[in-house]
Design an enzyme around this catalytic site. Sequence first.
Site, PDB file in Angstrom:
ATOM      1  N   SER A  78      -5.119 -28.004 -25.984  1.00  0.00           N
ATOM      2  CA  SER A  78      -4.787 -27.819 -27.387  1.00  0.00           C
ATOM      3  C   SER A  78      -3.690 -28.808 -27.775  1.00  0.00           C
ATOM      4  CB  SER A  78      -4.375 -26.367 -27.636  1.00  0.00           C
ATOM      5  OG  SER A  78      -4.270 -26.105 -29.008  1.00  0.00           O
ATOM      6  N   HIS A  91     -11.528 -21.266 -28.987  1.00  0.00           N
ATOM      7  CA  HIS A  91     -10.434 -22.141 -28.583  1.00  0.00           C
ATOM      8  C   HIS A  91     -10.041 -21.909 -27.130  1.00  0.00           C
ATOM      9  CE1 HIS A  91      -7.328 -24.998 -29.203  1.00  0.00           C
ATOM     10  NE2 HIS A  91      -6.343 -24.136 -29.038  1.00  0.00           N
TER      11      HIS A  91
END
Length: 697
Positions: free
Chosen positions: A555, A670
């Site tokens: 991320s 995610h």
Amino acid sequence: MRKLKTFSILLLSLFWILYLNAQEEEDPYLWLEEILGQRALEWVKIQNQESTSKLEAVPVFKSIYEKTLEILNSPARIPYVSIYGNYLYNFWRDSEHPRGIWRRTTFEEYKKKEPKWEVILDIDRLAKDENENWVWRGAQLLYPDYNRALIMLSRGGADASVVREFDISTKSFVKDGFQLPEAKSRVSWIDINSLFVGTDFGPGSLTTSGYPRIVKIWKRGTPLNEAKTIYEGKTTSVSAAGYRLFSEEGNIDFIVESPTFFTNIYHILKDGELIKLDIPADAEIESYFKGNFLIRLKSDWNSGNKTYKQGSLIAGKMEDILSGKKDFKVVFEPTSFSSIQEISRTKNYLLVNILDNVVSRLYRFSMDAKGNWVKKEIILGDKGTISISSTDEKRDDFFLNYENFLTPSALYLVNGKTLKIEKIKSMPEFFDPSSYKVLQYKALSKDGTSVPYFVVMGKNTKFNGENPTLLYGYGGFEIALRPSYLSTVGVAWLENGGVYAVANIRGGGEFGPKWHQAALKKNRHKAFEDFIAVAEDMIKRKITSPQKLGIMGGSNGGLLVGSVSMMRPDLFKAVVCQVPLLDMKRYSKLLAGASWIDEYGDPDDPDMWEYIKTYSPYHNVKKDVKYPKIFFTTSTRDDRVHPGHARKMTAKMKDMGHEVYYYENTEGGHAGAANNQQRAYITALSYSFLYWQLIKE
């Protein structure tokens, strides 16, 4: 008139075509941003096949996959719980339940080695019955009886979820109950017959970040379009939401608008009137305790005749704050090396978890007869991480978790009054810790800042520069990297001869708001310089060398490793770049990207872009530079960080002739994976790649 309308439509269509063509010329890989586009998915399929065929052939792949899956599915894992009334609730995945089961037990049962569980909802069965790829996203139970719940279910692991009302007593969804279609909704119980709701109400109801900006009260038995609007936030804000803070001391209704990722505007809804709280925009209301709001400060606050220090926890009477009085008491004030990580409450006590030089210290606070705060430290373990696992404001007993790099997690039940500590559960050792040691060093960054980092290595490791080493980092959003048990890292990397390091760089939360703010926007390079300094320090100490050094991040950490590998390709041999941000020109236009402008800056501001483009990995890769081998991973269902970042970077680097590898999971959101099998597979791919590049070339 009809001809004029037709001409206008044609003109607009022509303009749009010209605009898209111009965008394609500027970015020839823009088509990879079409998440479910046929051409893009075909490209993904080809990349996956090319990379997995090579990585699955690495000798350690099978053993890493099997060992990791065994850990993830181990029945000896700790079943962490949330306390609701007389029951402890847990969500559990294993080989028999890959999607998971939601279950509960009692306090007395939970203390047993093998407690009996009552299954409330089986997600595998539900997915099969409804022919849906459901992934559990959580449940919100209705205070005080906890017989009803709002269940959040995601398709494939995305952030966007459907919301469905569930009757716990009958273990069934409520017919004609509260339901919301798939969206990034914000919902909260008010009572059995009403909710605060923010969702996709149609055009104009979402922020540019894709979250709700309108808050409504929705009554049972009425259509959603008849819900009463009570607040509208700005389209440019991150989000707005309403929630009821349930308490035996009295319920409080909050309406909160978040103009940015790090700022909030708090209102209390009282007797139909919205009352704005006069507190700093970057302050956070953490809890409500004995008539006091507990407020954590992200910057110094000059209030009245006092200055409250950045990072402090202060308490103020609710009625005083509502009336505009500025009389607060300091509960905790940090030092230069400490920061607040967690705040929670029991019936009579406040728990504050502190990070002191990246090691946990937990304090119990009580209020004496004069309203003064009295603290007492709860001692648990040494040089590790304490986490407040679960509390309940109706009782003083609470659960704590302790772990460090080499010590498996253990769950403790603490008597809040006497502070007697009882170990309830513990995870087994998945690798032999006696063979390893943990060291903490400090590196000197470019501007002279001291940056701590941990190193886990074999006790007999020689400082000769020949040790295959993996350096992990994040450095963003005030998230601290704390010592945690290296279960999968142990079997996938340490046991294969690797050294593991964790860098506590600026941008994170290891030393509070100031550590985070030191790397915001035009100071982003500080995080990169810190990470590079740690790498250079390990090389200087002869722990490793550039030919033996790999880096990993996900991320924001993906942006970190992507950026430093472009800046200092000479420093690293291998890079694992997970669910990353890489195109910093377009990040704010992709999915939730606009919500991170307060972290990175706005690339549409020409002055800010001049700075951002100096580190945007997608804009700094060059054809004639030799880069370390990079393995990019992402997820088709990631609706937070767009998979286009990893797709486009891979395509661009490949077309330049660079050796890169790519894997895109078609599920997982995610987190990158939707179940334990997928997690084990991605872990095996990543560590096989590192083994191939750094251990057995």
